[in-house]
Scaffold this active site. Sequence first.
Site: not given
Ligand code: G3P
Length: 218
Positions: A83
């Site tokens: 990633k």
């Molecule tokens: O892994 C990336 C993403 O899904 C992060 O989500 O909830 O931290 O905005 P969030």
Amino acid sequence: MKFFVDTGDIDAIKALAATGMLDGVTTNPSLIKKSGKDFIPLIEEICDVVSGPVSAEVAATDYDTMIKEANKLAGIARNVAVKVPLTQDGLRVCREMADQGTMVNVTLCFSAGQAILAAKAGAAFISPFVGRLDDLSADGMNLIAEICEIYGNYPNWETEILVASVRSPMHITESARLGADVVTCPPEVIQQLYKHPLTQSGLEAFVKDWAATGQSIV
Ligand code: G3P
């Protein structure tokens, strides 16, 4: 549509893998911090449990360090998707890793233009963050619709749309309506998908009535 789980919690990953619903895993530095585990052994452990793509994110932001980290992460297991952030250096790393046959998940995508760049860089996955756009009173799902439309114009682009920053079952159902390839969700959002009050009350009534028959099936 594929289901990935967005977590570094190995017990949650094992529980979801047992349901047969899990197609992959995504992690990020914040989720690794939350897990309290050492990064590399944790990714090894996840790759032993899940045969689908397991996203492991580089920590550096400069090309020279990122490419070293990307190669190290790619060496953990064949199903690691490295990633990288959606930056110029990140997409340079993406192109090189893709050319050597490694899956790359380009993260922190907040615009359709960025998604075009990721596809041109050979990303296996583009991760638009819908929840974080919603948090700013923008429409996260509108970005998914835009990317689906654009990618649909270029069938030779192989980048899969991986809806990230998912906060609710509505994000999942809307992603499926739009034709997104993958959703990555926190374990609790996947659990919410199973639930409906009419399922619960209906089941309670069936259990009660069956007991009243005095019969057993096995
Ligand atoms: O892994 C990336 C993403 O899904 C992060 O989500 O909830 O931290 O905005 P969030």
